[in-house]
Design an enzyme around this catalytic site. Structure first.
Site, PDB file in Angstrom:
ATOM      1  N   PRO A   1     -78.844   1.113  43.583  1.00  0.00           N
ATOM      2  CA  PRO A   1     -78.824  -0.313  43.913  1.00  0.00           C
ATOM      3  C   PRO A   1     -80.018  -1.017  43.283  1.00  0.00           C
ATOM      4  CG  PRO A   1     -79.527   0.985  45.810  1.00  0.00           C
ATOM      5  CD  PRO A   1     -79.088   1.955  44.768  1.00  0.00           C
ATOM      6  N   MET A   2     -79.743  -2.131  42.592  1.00  0.00           N
ATOM      7  CA  MET A   2     -80.811  -2.882  41.917  1.00  0.00           C
ATOM      8  C   MET A   2     -80.553  -4.367  42.094  1.00  0.00           C
ATOM      9  SD  MET A   2     -81.196  -0.723  38.347  1.00  0.00           S
ATOM     10  CE  MET A   2     -79.429  -0.452  38.146  1.00  0.00           C
TER      11      MET A   2
ATOM     12  N   GLN B   1     -75.450  -1.066  50.253  1.00  0.00           N
ATOM     13  CA  GLN B   1     -76.821  -0.857  50.708  1.00  0.00           C
ATOM     14  C   GLN B   1     -77.237  -2.007  51.610  1.00  0.00           C
ATOM     15  OE1 GLN B   1     -80.666  -1.217  48.508  1.00  0.00           O
ATOM     16  NE2 GLN B   1     -80.805   0.983  48.884  1.00  0.00           N
TER      17      GLN B   1
ATOM     18  N   CYS C   1     -87.579  -0.197  49.259  1.00  0.00           N
ATOM     19  CA  CYS C   1     -88.051  -1.401  48.575  1.00  0.00           C
ATOM     20  C   CYS C   1     -89.461  -1.759  49.028  1.00  0.00           C
ATOM     21  CB  CYS C   1     -87.110  -2.564  48.839  1.00  0.00           C
ATOM     22  SG  CYS C   1     -87.607  -4.079  47.986  1.00  0.00           S
TER      23      CYS C   1
ATOM     24  N   LYS D   1     -82.037   5.726  51.383  1.00  0.00           N
ATOM     25  CA  LYS D   1     -82.778   5.755  50.121  1.00  0.00           C
ATOM     26  C   LYS D   1     -84.241   5.439  50.436  1.00  0.00           C
ATOM     27  CE  LYS D   1     -82.685   4.170  45.299  1.00  0.00           C
ATOM     28  NZ  LYS D   1     -84.098   3.883  45.129  1.00  0.00           N
TER      29      LYS D   1
ATOM     30  N   GLY E   1     -87.059   7.920  36.966  1.00  0.00           N
ATOM     31  CA  GLY E   1     -87.417   8.506  35.685  1.00  0.00           C
ATOM     32  C   GLY E   1     -86.326   9.311  35.010  1.00  0.00           C
TER      33      GLY E   1
END
Length: 334
Positions: A19-20, A73, A103, A142, A216
């Site tokens: 999720p972004m 989310q 976040c 998350k 990464g």
């Protein structure tokens, strides 16, 4: 509302697109579904309190059935509001509900949710317990490997144990700690060092838990390496910035037959979605803004990106802009 096929989620977490905010909206998810049929896709974070008070639930929750398997989310710290959000997600047809404990933004901290909740595992557990009681879908979390000075393997293990006991079925772990003071969200994605080994060590300590590695992972090869130690690989910015890089995922991770996906195939596959969006009164740029990442490293790529950007941003831009962009790609063999 969308119907759900429960079997669609089986194993999908082996590769997921994280999720972004401002990235993984419904348009980008439909784009990614042209590239992978099997990946688990996540919504942008939706705040439980906003769902409770908003009369725009359809705008916040709606998605195209092609997006399955898909997870919603949610952010929040109120068990009752999170339970309500979980019920809504279930009714709407989401395959999974994910709680954001990762976040690090100041705005999110001000609402007492996101990464700062790693300091309150009992509260997170109460939230997860309430969500699990409200849905038959998996409730997942998350989070980071730590925050500020709360950054030891013992604390990470204790956090996961407590939340797992409340019913969380999977943990997607960003292998960086978060500095809640002094670093903004972008810096928190890059400055704290990656520590993949801490996530894999957690999996070794808790082999019965489902653990996804996030942070990464820049290539399919990185994901295959992660899957040697963890149950899933979650990719974020690299999926958004280089969508076609991931066209081999279904074959490499899910053992599907290999296939070649061209940029023109992606554009062609988006046409029905674009037409429906335009009929609802949406703008073509809402989805074309994601396409500027689609073509890279080939002659004419910059010209194509510039042209679709200029044409799709016009307020009267219609489906012909997207059809023409797709034809240009086909003519170039892309």
């Amino acid at each position: 509302m969308n119907s759900v096929e429960p079997h669609q989620l089986m194993g999908a977490y082996r590769f997921s697109v994280a999720p972004m905010l401002d990235c993984t909206d419904r348009h980008f998810r439909v784009l990614m579904r042209q590239i992978s049929q099997r990946a688990l896709l996540y919504s942008e974070m939706v705040v439980a309190q906003a769902l409770h008070h908003s009369d725009r639930k359809q705008r916040l929750l709606d998605f195209d059935p092609i997006e399955h398997p898909i997870a919603l989310q949610i952010g929040g710290d109120d068990p009752a509001l999170l339970a309500e959000a979980a019920r809504l997600a279930t009714d709407w047809g989401y395959d999974e509900i994910n709680l954001n404990i990762g976040c690090p933004s100041q705005k999110v901290q001000a609402g007492n949710f996101g990464a700062c909740l790693m300091a309150e595992p009992d509260l997170v557990a109460r939230c997860v317990e309430a969500m699990c009681a409200a849905t038959d879908r998996p409730v997942t979390v998350k989070h980071r490997i730590g925050i500020d000075d709360l950054d030891s393997d013992a604390l990470l293990t204790a956090f996961v144990d407590r939340v797992a006991s409340a019913g969380a079925s999977r943990f997607a772990i960003h292998a960086r700690k978060a500095w809640l003071e002094g670093l903004d969200p972008k810096q928190n994605r890059t400055i704290p060092p990656l520590q993949h080994e801490r996530v894999t060590a957690l999996k070794e300590r808790r082999p019965h838990l489902l653990i996804e590695l996030n942070g990464g992972l820049e290539s399919p090869e990185d994901c295959l390496k992660a899957l040697q130690h963890c149950d899933g690989a979650m990719v974020g910015r690299a999926a958004y910035a280089h969508p076609l890089r991931w066209q081999c995922i279904d074959a490499n991770v899910f053992d599907d037959l290999p296939k070649t996906v061209k940029a023109s195939d992606v554009v062609q596959g988006l046409l029905p979605h674009a037409e429906a969006h335009l009929k609802r009164g949406g703008r073509l740029w809402d989805l074309c803004r994601h396409l500027v990442q689609l073509v890279e490293g080939v002659p004419g790529a910059r010209h194509w990106r510039r042209e679709i950007g200029l044409n799709a941003q016009r307020r009267d831009a219609g489906i012909g802009v997207l059809e023409s962009a797709g034809q240009q790609l086909r003519d170039a063999g892309l």
